[in-house]
Design a protein around this motif. Sequence first.
Motif, PDB file in Angstrom:
ATOM      1  N   VAL A  20      69.491 -46.500 -45.432  1.00 21.90           N
ATOM      2  CA  VAL A  20      68.615 -45.470 -44.862  1.00 21.90           C
ATOM      3  C   VAL A  20      67.532 -46.119 -44.014  1.00 21.90           C
ATOM      4  CG1 VAL A  20      66.888 -43.709 -45.406  1.00 21.90           C
ATOM      5  CG2 VAL A  20      69.063 -43.734 -46.626  1.00 21.90           C
ATOM      6  N   VAL A  21      66.903 -47.159 -44.521  1.00 26.16           N
ATOM      7  CA  VAL A  21      65.830 -47.827 -43.777  1.00 26.16           C
ATOM      8  C   VAL A  21      66.374 -48.434 -42.486  1.00 26.16           C
ATOM      9  CG1 VAL A  21      64.206 -49.767 -43.840  1.00 26.16           C
ATOM     10  CG2 VAL A  21      64.358 -48.200 -45.771  1.00 26.16           C
ATOM     11  N   LEU A  22      67.528 -49.065 -42.554  1.00 24.63           N
ATOM     12  CA  LEU A  22      68.136 -49.619 -41.336  1.00 24.63           C
ATOM     13  C   LEU A  22      68.486 -48.505 -40.350  1.00 24.63           C
ATOM     14  CD1 LEU A  22      70.466 -52.349 -42.874  1.00 24.63           C
ATOM     15  CD2 LEU A  22      68.347 -52.706 -41.594  1.00 24.63           C
ATOM     16  N   SER A  23      69.012 -47.405 -40.856  1.00 27.74           N
ATOM     17  CA  SER A  23      69.337 -46.262 -40.003  1.00 27.74           C
ATOM     18  C   SER A  23      68.084 -45.673 -39.369  1.00 27.74           C
ATOM     19  CB  SER A  23      70.058 -45.174 -40.805  1.00 27.74           C
ATOM     20  OG  SER A  23      71.268 -45.660 -41.311  1.00 27.74           O
ATOM     21  N   LEU A  24      67.006 -45.597 -40.145  1.00 28.71           N
ATOM     22  CA  LEU A  24      65.741 -45.095 -39.608  1.00 28.71           C
ATOM     23  C   LEU A  24      65.258 -45.977 -38.462  1.00 28.71           C
ATOM     24  CD1 LEU A  24      63.750 -44.096 -42.826  1.00 28.71           C
ATOM     25  CD2 LEU A  24      64.728 -42.564 -41.115  1.00 28.71           C
ATOM     26  N   PHE A  25      65.358 -47.275 -38.634  1.00 32.82           N
ATOM     27  CA  PHE A  25      64.893 -48.182 -37.578  1.00 32.82           C
ATOM     28  C   PHE A  25      65.718 -48.017 -36.307  1.00 32.82           C
ATOM     29  CE2 PHE A  25      64.530 -52.145 -35.227  1.00 32.82           C
ATOM     30  CZ  PHE A  25      63.143 -52.206 -35.084  1.00 32.82           C
ATOM     31  N   VAL A 105      59.606 -43.738 -42.619  1.00 33.34           N
ATOM     32  CA  VAL A 105      59.791 -44.337 -43.948  1.00 33.34           C
ATOM     33  C   VAL A 105      58.916 -43.619 -44.975  1.00 33.34           C
ATOM     34  CG1 VAL A 105      59.395 -46.417 -45.336  1.00 33.34           C
ATOM     35  CG2 VAL A 105      60.593 -46.592 -43.155  1.00 33.34           C
ATOM     36  N   LEU A 106      57.682 -43.283 -44.596  1.00 31.42           N
ATOM     37  CA  LEU A 106      56.810 -42.543 -45.515  1.00 31.42           C
ATOM     38  C   LEU A 106      57.381 -41.164 -45.835  1.00 31.42           C
ATOM     39  CD1 LEU A 106      53.282 -43.462 -44.120  1.00 31.42           C
ATOM     40  CD2 LEU A 106      54.331 -44.239 -46.264  1.00 31.42           C
ATOM     41  N   VAL A 107      57.896 -40.479 -44.824  1.00 28.56           N
ATOM     42  CA  VAL A 107      58.504 -39.164 -45.052  1.00 28.56           C
ATOM     43  C   VAL A 107      59.737 -39.300 -45.950  1.00 28.56           C
ATOM     44  CG1 VAL A 107      59.714 -37.240 -43.938  1.00 28.56           C
ATOM     45  CG2 VAL A 107      57.582 -38.110 -42.961  1.00 28.56           C
ATOM     46  N   TYR A 108      60.587 -40.279 -45.666  1.00 31.48           N
ATOM     47  CA  TYR A 108      61.777 -40.501 -46.493  1.00 31.48           C
ATOM     48  C   TYR A 108      61.370 -40.797 -47.938  1.00 31.48           C
ATOM     49  CZ  TYR A 108      65.702 -42.824 -48.650  1.00 31.48           C
ATOM     50  OH  TYR A 108      66.679 -43.202 -49.531  1.00 31.48           O
ATOM     51  N   THR A 109      60.367 -41.639 -48.110  1.00 36.13           N
ATOM     52  CA  THR A 109      59.909 -41.994 -49.454  1.00 36.13           C
ATOM     53  C   THR A 109      59.367 -40.767 -50.179  1.00 36.13           C
ATOM     54  OG1 THR A 109      59.385 -44.230 -48.704  1.00 36.13           O
ATOM     55  CG2 THR A 109      58.365 -43.504 -50.763  1.00 36.13           C
ATOM     56  N   ALA A 110      58.607 -39.951 -49.470  1.00 33.46           N
ATOM     57  CA  ALA A 110      58.053 -38.738 -50.080  1.00 33.46           C
ATOM     58  C   ALA A 110      59.168 -37.782 -50.501  1.00 33.46           C
ATOM     59  CB  ALA A 110      57.105 -38.046 -49.106  1.00 33.46           C
ATOM     60  N   ILE A 111      60.157 -37.624 -49.651  1.00 32.47           N
ATOM     61  CA  ILE A 111      61.279 -36.738 -49.996  1.00 32.47           C
ATOM     62  C   ILE A 111      62.075 -37.318 -51.158  1.00 32.47           C
ATOM     63  CG2 ILE A 111      63.492 -35.835 -49.141  1.00 32.47           C
ATOM     64  CD1 ILE A 111      62.083 -35.586 -46.381  1.00 32.47           C
ATOM     65  N   TRP A 112      62.327 -38.611 -51.124  1.00 28.95           N
ATOM     66  CA  TRP A 112      63.106 -39.269 -52.172  1.00 28.95           C
ATOM     67  C   TRP A 112      62.399 -39.190 -53.518  1.00 28.95           C
ATOM     68  CZ3 TRP A 112      62.326 -44.427 -54.361  1.00 28.95           C
ATOM     69  CH2 TRP A 112      63.362 -44.802 -55.222  1.00 28.95           C
ATOM     70  N   THR A 113      61.072 -39.285 -53.520  1.00 29.18           N
ATOM     71  CA  THR A 113      60.336 -39.240 -54.782  1.00 29.18           C
ATOM     72  C   THR A 113      59.956 -37.817 -55.179  1.00 29.18           C
ATOM     73  OG1 THR A 113      58.221 -39.590 -53.668  1.00 29.18           O
ATOM     74  CG2 THR A 113      59.390 -41.555 -54.475  1.00 29.18           C
ATOM     75  N   GLY A 114      60.232 -36.851 -54.309  1.00 28.50           N
ATOM     76  CA  GLY A 114      59.938 -35.467 -54.614  1.00 28.50           C
ATOM     77  C   GLY A 114      58.535 -35.021 -54.212  1.00 28.50           C
TER      78      GLY A 114
END
Length: 118
Positions: A20-25, A105-114
């Motif tokens: 996911v992080v590589l795809s985001l970049f 990455v912050l948005v992905y992390t927020a979604i992943w952690t709920g």
Amino acid sequence: MGSFYPLSLSEVYSCPHLLVVLSLFVAVTLEELVYRGYLLRRFIDLWGNPWKSILLSGLMFGINHIYQGWSGMSQALFMGLLFGFVAYNTRSLWPVIIAHFIYNVLVYTAIWTGNRFS
């Protein structure tokens, strides 16, 4: 003899967050190349007005994110305007690529952690 690559494909595929992080970049870099690297410069060449060009490229960036709903589209519009301003004033895409990547990455992390931001 060791491999040139630090991770094998099976190791990469077993770590979905790394993918996911590589795809985001990759996605961020391509978006910035299109919207700030190409369109913003072409609009400035066409009109000679950086503010009008920043507005149009930011608007196009926002509309491109309509699949995220009105909230996501308005956030993308704001970020597109901000990134356009920064790219124009720094004459570099690197600051906006890095900022865009960190934001995603912050948005992905927020979604992943709920913990959603909006």
